[in-house]
Design a protein around this motif. Sequence first.
Motif, short mmCIF file in Angstrom:
data_model
loop_
_atom_site.label_atom_id
_atom_site.label_comp_id
_atom_site.label_asym_id
_atom_site.label_seq_id
_atom_site.Cartn_x
_atom_site.Cartn_y
_atom_site.Cartn_z
N LEU A 1 39.22 -25.05 -57.80
CA LEU A 1 40.35 -24.23 -58.21
C LEU A 1 41.26 -24.03 -57.00
CD1 LEU A 1 41.21 -22.47 -60.74
CD2 LEU A 1 40.28 -20.55 -59.46
N ALA A 2 42.55 -24.33 -57.16
CA ALA A 2 43.53 -24.13 -56.09
C ALA A 2 44.49 -23.03 -56.54
CB ALA A 2 44.29 -25.41 -55.81
N VAL A 3 44.65 -22.03 -55.68
CA VAL A 3 45.51 -20.89 -55.97
C VAL A 3 46.41 -20.66 -54.76
CG1 VAL A 3 45.54 -18.41 -56.45
CG2 VAL A 3 43.72 -19.82 -57.38
N VAL A 4 47.71 -20.55 -54.99
CA VAL A 4 48.66 -20.25 -53.92
C VAL A 4 49.21 -18.85 -54.14
CG1 VAL A 4 50.83 -20.90 -52.80
CG2 VAL A 4 49.27 -22.67 -53.62
N VAL A 5 49.13 -18.02 -53.09
CA VAL A 5 49.62 -16.63 -53.18
C VAL A 5 50.45 -16.30 -51.94
CG1 VAL A 5 47.66 -15.85 -54.58
CG2 VAL A 5 47.55 -15.65 -52.09
N GLU A 6 51.27 -15.28 -52.07
CA GLU A 6 52.00 -14.76 -50.92
C GLU A 6 51.01 -14.18 -49.92
OE1 GLU A 6 55.18 -15.18 -50.32
OE2 GLU A 6 55.61 -16.06 -52.27
N ASP A 7 51.40 -14.13 -48.65
CA ASP A 7 50.50 -13.66 -47.60
C ASP A 7 49.95 -12.26 -47.85
OD1 ASP A 7 50.68 -16.02 -46.17
OD2 ASP A 7 52.27 -15.31 -44.85
N ASP A 8 50.76 -11.37 -48.44
CA ASP A 8 50.29 -10.00 -48.66
C ASP A 8 49.20 -9.92 -49.72
OD1 ASP A 8 52.10 -10.63 -50.69
OD2 ASP A 8 52.81 -8.58 -50.89
N MET A 9 49.06 -10.94 -50.56
CA MET A 9 48.01 -10.98 -51.59
C MET A 9 46.72 -11.62 -51.06
SD MET A 9 47.60 -10.33 -54.84
CE MET A 9 46.83 -10.84 -56.36
N ALA A 10 46.78 -12.29 -49.93
CA ALA A 10 45.63 -13.02 -49.39
C ALA A 10 44.40 -12.13 -49.18
CB ALA A 10 46.01 -13.75 -48.11
N PRO A 11 44.53 -10.91 -48.62
CA PRO A 11 43.33 -10.08 -48.46
C PRO A 11 42.65 -9.74 -49.79
CG PRO A 11 45.09 -9.26 -47.07
CD PRO A 11 45.69 -10.30 -47.97
N THR A 12 43.43 -9.54 -50.83
CA THR A 12 42.88 -9.24 -52.15
C THR A 12 42.08 -10.43 -52.67
OG1 THR A 12 44.71 -7.76 -52.67
CG2 THR A 12 43.46 -8.64 -54.54
N ILE A 13 42.63 -11.62 -52.52
CA ILE A 13 41.95 -12.83 -52.97
C ILE A 13 40.67 -13.04 -52.17
CG2 ILE A 13 42.13 -15.34 -53.25
CD1 ILE A 13 43.86 -13.63 -55.19
#
Length: 96
Positions: free
Chosen positions: A57-69
């Motif tokens: 699974l590949a997911v791209v998120v903004e940097d501010d969402m990275a800790p949540t992921i």
Amino acid sequence: MKMFVLVYSEATDEVVTAAFKAAKVSGYTKWREALGEGKETEPKLGTHFWPGKNNVLAVVVEDDMAPTITEIIKRLRTSHPKAGIKTFILQVEEII
């Protein structure tokens, strides 16, 4: 932006997908029936001797969402230790 590339046992696909949907991740790309070997689990080669397959699974998120992921992935690894969840985090320069 960050790209999270998760490799995990296909048996946990619904759990993994549900965790990302609950976090409001709106898009992803999934590869089904990936084969391979790692250091922490038995090989998943889709054969009689080495049964099982992985999904990717590949997911791209903004940097501010990275800790949540990252936290979601850590919880998945803890709650499903036999799923062989391995994650690679890549820097995304641009989406074209």
